[in-house]
Design a protein around this motif. Sequence first.
Motif, PDB file in Angstrom:
ATOM      1  N   HIS A   1       0.593  -1.267  -0.235  1.00  0.00           N
ATOM      2  CA  HIS A   1      -0.042  -0.119  -0.121  1.00  0.00           C
ATOM      3  C   HIS A   1       1.497   1.278  -0.227  1.00  0.00           C
ATOM      4  O   HIS A   1       0.909   1.794   0.864  1.00  0.00           O
TER       5      HIS A   1
ATOM      6  N   CYS B   1      -5.422   3.178  -2.058  1.00  0.00           N
ATOM      7  CA  CYS B   1      -3.754   3.130  -1.650  1.00  0.00           C
ATOM      8  C   CYS B   1      -2.859   3.306  -2.983  1.00  0.00           C
ATOM      9  O   CYS B   1      -1.656   3.068  -2.344  1.00  0.00           O
TER      10      CYS B   1
ATOM     11  N   LYS C   1      -5.208   2.835   4.129  1.00  0.00           N
ATOM     12  CA  LYS C   1      -5.435   1.419   4.463  1.00  0.00           C
ATOM     13  C   LYS C   1      -6.464   0.973   5.635  1.00  0.00           C
ATOM     14  O   LYS C   1      -6.638   1.374   6.306  1.00  0.00           O
TER      15      LYS C   1
END
Length: 163
Positions: free
Chosen positions: A83, A111, A89
Motif C-alpha cells: 500500500h 491506496c 489502508k
Amino acid sequence: MDIMCDCSQRCIEYAEKTTKKYADCVVKRTKLNKKIRDRNKRKVVDYLGGECAHCGMIAAVVDKVMHVGKATFAPHYAFDVEHVKWEKKKYRISNIIRYSWKRIKKELDDCECILLCRICHAIETQKLYNNEDWVAKKRASHKAAWGDDGKLKSPQPLNSTSA
C-alpha cells in the motif's frame, strides 16, 4: 451429524436442487475457498502489472522461481501487495482476497497499491518500521484500544450495575 462429506450421489442431488451460493460440506467449501483465493490472487497480480515494481521479477505460471537469461519468473503466490498510501489502508489484501473483485479493486485503487515480490516487500516493510512518522501514526490509531503503558486495556463494564 457428520461434518465431512464423501460427496455421495445424495449430496450431489441436494446441491443441484438448492440454489445456495456455497457448498454445504467442509470438503467442498474448502476447495471452493481455495479456488476463489487463487483466482482473486491471480487477478490482483495481473491487475498490478504482473511484475515486481522494484526488482522486476515476473509473475508466470510456474511451480518455482526460474531464471531464464536475465529474467526471473515466479508463481503468483511469490508476490505481495504494498500500500503506497498507507494512510488510506483499510484492509490487508490477504484478509479480503475472498471478497468480491469490486471490493478488492477499490482497496487497490484507493491506496495506489503496487506489486512487490516477497523479498522487496519485506525490505519496504522494514523501512516503514524505521519511519518515526509511520510509527507515531500507527500508535495514535491504536490508542483507543491500547493503554499508555503499552498493555491492552481491559474491557469496561457495559453499565453501572455490572460487576
